[in-house]
Scaffold this motif. Structure first.
Motif, PDB file in Angstrom:
ATOM      1  N   VAL A  94       0.856  -1.196   0.000  1.00  0.00           N
ATOM      2  CA  VAL A  94       0.000   0.000   0.000  1.00  0.00           C
ATOM      3  C   VAL A  94       0.892   1.246   0.000  1.00  0.00           C
ATOM      4  O   VAL A  94       1.104   1.877   1.042  1.00  0.00           O
ATOM      5  N   PRO A  95       1.440   1.610  -1.149  1.00  0.00           N
ATOM      6  CA  PRO A  95       2.335   2.775  -1.207  1.00  0.00           C
ATOM      7  C   PRO A  95       1.625   4.066  -0.786  1.00  0.00           C
ATOM      8  O   PRO A  95       0.503   4.337  -1.221  1.00  0.00           O
ATOM      9  N   THR A  96       2.268   4.827   0.063  1.00  0.00           N
ATOM     10  CA  THR A  96       1.741   6.125   0.490  1.00  0.00           C
ATOM     11  C   THR A  96       2.855   7.162   0.386  1.00  0.00           C
ATOM     12  O   THR A  96       4.037   6.830   0.487  1.00  0.00           O
ATOM     13  N   TYR A  97       2.463   8.405   0.201  1.00  0.00           N
ATOM     14  CA  TYR A  97       3.468   9.449   0.031  1.00  0.00           C
ATOM     15  C   TYR A  97       2.938  10.765   0.601  1.00  0.00           C
ATOM     16  O   TYR A  97       1.744  10.928   0.860  1.00  0.00           O
ATOM     17  N   VAL A  98       3.853  11.708   0.785  1.00  0.00           N
ATOM     18  CA  VAL A  98       3.504  13.065   1.212  1.00  0.00           C
ATOM     19  C   VAL A  98       4.157  14.034   0.227  1.00  0.00           C
ATOM     20  O   VAL A  98       5.383  14.106   0.158  1.00  0.00           O
ATOM     21  N   PRO A  99       3.362  14.754  -0.557  1.00  0.00           N
ATOM     22  CA  PRO A  99       3.950  15.720  -1.494  1.00  0.00           C
ATOM     23  C   PRO A  99       4.641  16.849  -0.734  1.00  0.00           C
ATOM     24  O   PRO A  99       4.234  17.215   0.366  1.00  0.00           O
ATOM     25  N   ARG A 100       5.703  17.366  -1.311  1.00  0.00           N
ATOM     26  CA  ARG A 100       6.460  18.430  -0.670  1.00  0.00           C
ATOM     27  C   ARG A 100       5.678  19.745  -0.653  1.00  0.00           C
ATOM     28  O   ARG A 100       5.004  20.092  -1.624  1.00  0.00           O
ATOM     29  N   LYS A 101       5.806  20.449   0.460  1.00  0.00           N
ATOM     30  CA  LYS A 101       5.255  21.792   0.563  1.00  0.00           C
ATOM     31  C   LYS A 101       6.354  22.805   0.231  1.00  0.00           C
ATOM     32  O   LYS A 101       7.541  22.513   0.414  1.00  0.00           O
ATOM     33  N   PRO A 102       5.991  23.986  -0.230  1.00  0.00           N
ATOM     34  CA  PRO A 102       7.006  25.009  -0.516  1.00  0.00           C
ATOM     35  C   PRO A 102       7.781  25.381   0.750  1.00  0.00           C
ATOM     36  O   PRO A 102       7.221  25.430   1.844  1.00  0.00           O
ATOM     37  N   VAL A 103       9.066  25.627   0.595  1.00  0.00           N
ATOM     38  CA  VAL A 103       9.921  26.002   1.716  1.00  0.00           C
ATOM     39  C   VAL A 103      10.420  27.426   1.497  1.00  0.00           C
ATOM     40  O   VAL A 103      10.960  27.757   0.442  1.00  0.00           O
ATOM     41  N   ASP A 104      10.201  28.251   2.492  1.00  0.00           N
ATOM     42  CA  ASP A 104      10.706  29.627   2.438  1.00  0.00           C
ATOM     43  C   ASP A 104      12.227  29.586   2.608  1.00  0.00           C
ATOM     44  O   ASP A 104      12.731  29.246   3.676  1.00  0.00           O
ATOM     45  N   GLU A 105      12.942  29.918   1.542  1.00  0.00           N
ATOM     46  CA  GLU A 105      14.401  29.822   1.580  1.00  0.00           C
ATOM     47  C   GLU A 105      15.038  30.782   2.565  1.00  0.00           C
ATOM     48  O   GLU A 105      16.193  30.593   2.956  1.00  0.00           O
ATOM     49  N   MET A 106      14.298  31.779   2.991  1.00  0.00           N
ATOM     50  CA  MET A 106      14.827  32.746   3.946  1.00  0.00           C
ATOM     51  C   MET A 106      14.529  32.342   5.388  1.00  0.00           C
ATOM     52  O   MET A 106      15.026  32.981   6.320  1.00  0.00           O
ATOM     53  N   CYS A 121       6.725   5.755   1.400  1.00  0.00           N
ATOM     54  CA  CYS A 121       6.817   5.066   2.698  1.00  0.00           C
ATOM     55  C   CYS A 121       6.421   6.011   3.832  1.00  0.00           C
ATOM     56  O   CYS A 121       7.115   6.119   4.850  1.00  0.00           O
ATOM     57  N   ALA A 122       5.299   6.701   3.652  1.00  0.00           N
ATOM     58  CA  ALA A 122       4.845   7.680   4.640  1.00  0.00           C
ATOM     59  C   ALA A 122       4.074   7.023   5.781  1.00  0.00           C
ATOM     60  O   ALA A 122       4.239   7.389   6.942  1.00  0.00           O
ATOM     61  N   PHE A 123       3.210   6.070   5.470  1.00  0.00           N
ATOM     62  CA  PHE A 123       2.378   5.399   6.478  1.00  0.00           C
ATOM     63  C   PHE A 123       2.800   3.942   6.606  1.00  0.00           C
ATOM     64  O   PHE A 123       2.775   3.216   5.629  1.00  0.00           O
ATOM     65  N   PRO A 124       3.196   3.517   7.795  1.00  0.00           N
ATOM     66  CA  PRO A 124       3.307   4.242   9.056  1.00  0.00           C
ATOM     67  C   PRO A 124       4.626   5.012   9.138  1.00  0.00           C
ATOM     68  O   PRO A 124       5.576   4.684   8.433  1.00  0.00           O
ATOM     69  N   SER A 125       4.679   6.000  10.006  1.00  0.00           N
ATOM     70  CA  SER A 125       5.907   6.769  10.179  1.00  0.00           C
ATOM     71  C   SER A 125       6.971   5.940  10.891  1.00  0.00           C
ATOM     72  O   SER A 125       6.769   5.489  12.022  1.00  0.00           O
ATOM     73  N   GLY A 126       8.110   5.760  10.226  1.00  0.00           N
ATOM     74  CA  GLY A 126       9.206   5.026  10.843  1.00  0.00           C
ATOM     75  C   GLY A 126       9.761   5.757  12.054  1.00  0.00           C
ATOM     76  O   GLY A 126      10.174   5.141  13.035  1.00  0.00           O
ATOM     77  N   GLY A 177       2.180   4.847  12.900  1.00  0.00           N
ATOM     78  CA  GLY A 177       3.406   4.454  13.582  1.00  0.00           C
ATOM     79  C   GLY A 177       3.137   3.916  14.969  1.00  0.00           C
ATOM     80  O   GLY A 177       3.730   2.916  15.397  1.00  0.00           O
ATOM     81  N   LEU A 178       2.222   4.566  15.696  1.00  0.00           N
ATOM     82  CA  LEU A 178       1.865   4.100  17.039  1.00  0.00           C
ATOM     83  C   LEU A 178       1.169   2.742  16.982  1.00  0.00           C
ATOM     84  O   LEU A 178       1.425   1.864  17.813  1.00  0.00           O
ATOM     85  N   ILE A 179       0.295   2.572  16.006  1.00  0.00           N
ATOM     86  CA  ILE A 179      -0.430   1.299  15.878  1.00  0.00           C
ATOM     87  C   ILE A 179       0.526   0.156  15.555  1.00  0.00           C
ATOM     88  O   ILE A 179       0.456  -0.921  16.152  1.00  0.00           O
ATOM     89  N   PHE A 180       1.430   0.380  14.622  1.00  0.00           N
ATOM     90  CA  PHE A 180       2.379  -0.669  14.253  1.00  0.00           C
ATOM     91  C   PHE A 180       3.306  -0.995  15.426  1.00  0.00           C
ATOM     92  O   PHE A 180       3.622  -2.166  15.664  1.00  0.00           O
ATOM     93  N   ALA A 181       3.758   0.026  16.161  1.00  0.00           N
ATOM     94  CA  ALA A 181       4.606  -0.222  17.327  1.00  0.00           C
ATOM     95  C   ALA A 181       3.843  -0.998  18.389  1.00  0.00           C
ATOM     96  O   ALA A 181       4.380  -1.934  18.995  1.00  0.00           O
ATOM     97  N   GLY A 182       2.579  -0.621  18.610  1.00  0.00           N
ATOM     98  CA  GLY A 182       1.763  -1.344  19.586  1.00  0.00           C
ATOM     99  C   GLY A 182       1.568  -2.795  19.194  1.00  0.00           C
ATOM    100  O   GLY A 182       1.632  -3.701  20.053  1.00  0.00           O
ATOM    101  N   PHE A 183       1.342  -3.031  17.903  1.00  0.00           N
ATOM    102  CA  PHE A 183       1.201  -4.409  17.414  1.00  0.00           C
ATOM    103  C   PHE A 183       2.490  -5.187  17.638  1.00  0.00           C
ATOM    104  O   PHE A 183       2.470  -6.337  18.093  1.00  0.00           O
ATOM    105  N   GLY A 184       3.626  -4.552  17.332  1.00  0.00           N
ATOM    106  CA  GLY A 184       4.911  -5.230  17.521  1.00  0.00           C
ATOM    107  C   GLY A 184       5.176  -5.559  18.970  1.00  0.00           C
ATOM    108  O   GLY A 184       5.664  -6.651  19.295  1.00  0.00           O
ATOM    109  N   ILE A 185       4.857  -4.639  19.883  1.00  0.00           N
ATOM    110  CA  ILE A 185       5.061  -4.881  21.306  1.00  0.00           C
ATOM    111  C   ILE A 185       4.167  -6.011  21.792  1.00  0.00           C
ATOM    112  O   ILE A 185       4.603  -6.894  22.552  1.00  0.00           O
ATOM    113  N   LEU A 186       2.907  -5.999  21.354  1.00  0.00           N
ATOM    114  CA  LEU A 186       1.974  -7.062  21.738  1.00  0.00           C
ATOM    115  C   LEU A 186       2.460  -8.420  21.255  1.00  0.00           C
ATOM    116  O   LEU A 186       2.464  -9.405  22.011  1.00  0.00           O
TER     117      LEU A 186
END
Length: 205
Positions: free
Chosen positions: A95-107, A125-130, A178-187
């Protein structure tokens, strides 16, 4: 467990997490899991500093654990880490997920750090957050190792979470993932540890 085996297990964690790199660069045609609240979150380039520092920190902390953490807790951390990371990598692939870049104020203060981060990291690789699942795992096991640090780890998790949002690297849903995946791993780590023969096979091959 010998020190060599403990370090090999740490290496296995690194190897599993390293799968992120080709997926992050190679995946295409994904989904952006943004919510209306994500449009209200501004970009603060200086938050790229704690974002990057966390990746260095988790490496150092897990390396320290490989040398010093009590064996039973270390076994559980390794098993939980592998379950979490492998599950995340499978999800990234299916399930590929992504976050498009927002403009960055160079100043803006810290803009150069954020631009360097963007050049080094892909969109996918946006979801879940590593960042979040690694921080949640680290905080959980280090809090069990040092119980008086629980509030410290809660604060660290909050800072790491904010850094992922204020750099535009993740959406709110990615943090929850990220929290859900970590919780699953801990369980799963807890359950697998109750099967002594299996836990020893997973950590004492």
């Amino acid at each position: 467990m010998t020190q060599k085996k403990r370090l090999l297990l740490f290496g296995l964690i690194l190897l599993a997490q390293a799968i992120y790199l080709p997926l992050n660069r190679g995946l295409q045609n994904g989904t952006a899991l943004n919510l209306p609240i994500d449009n209200l979150i501004p970009i603060y380039p200086v938050w790229a500093v704690p974002y990057v520092l966390w990746m260095v920190s988790w490496f150092a902390l897990w390396l320290w654990a490989a040398f010093k953490m009590p064996e039973k807790l270390y076994r559980q951390m390794i098993i939980s880490g592998l379950v979490t990371i492998v599950s995340a990598m499978i999800f990234f692939l299916l399930v590929p997920t992504y976050v498009p870049r927002k403009p960055v104020d160079e100043m803006a203060f810290g803009a150069i750090f954020l631009q360097l981060l963007y050049s080094a990291d892909g969109l996918y690789c946006a979801f879940p957050s590593g960042h979040i699942y690694l921080c949640a795992l680290t905080g959980y096991f280090f809090s069990n190792w040092f119980p008086k640090t629980r509030w410290l780890w809660a604060g660290i998790l909050m800072i790491v979470g904010l850094s992922t949002l204020f750099t535009g690297q993740h959406y709110v849903t990615d943090l929850l993932g990220g929290l859900i995946f970590a919780g699953f791993g801990i369980l799963m780590g807890r359950r697998l540890m109750t099967i002594k023969s299996l836990s020893r096979k997973l950590t004492n091959w």
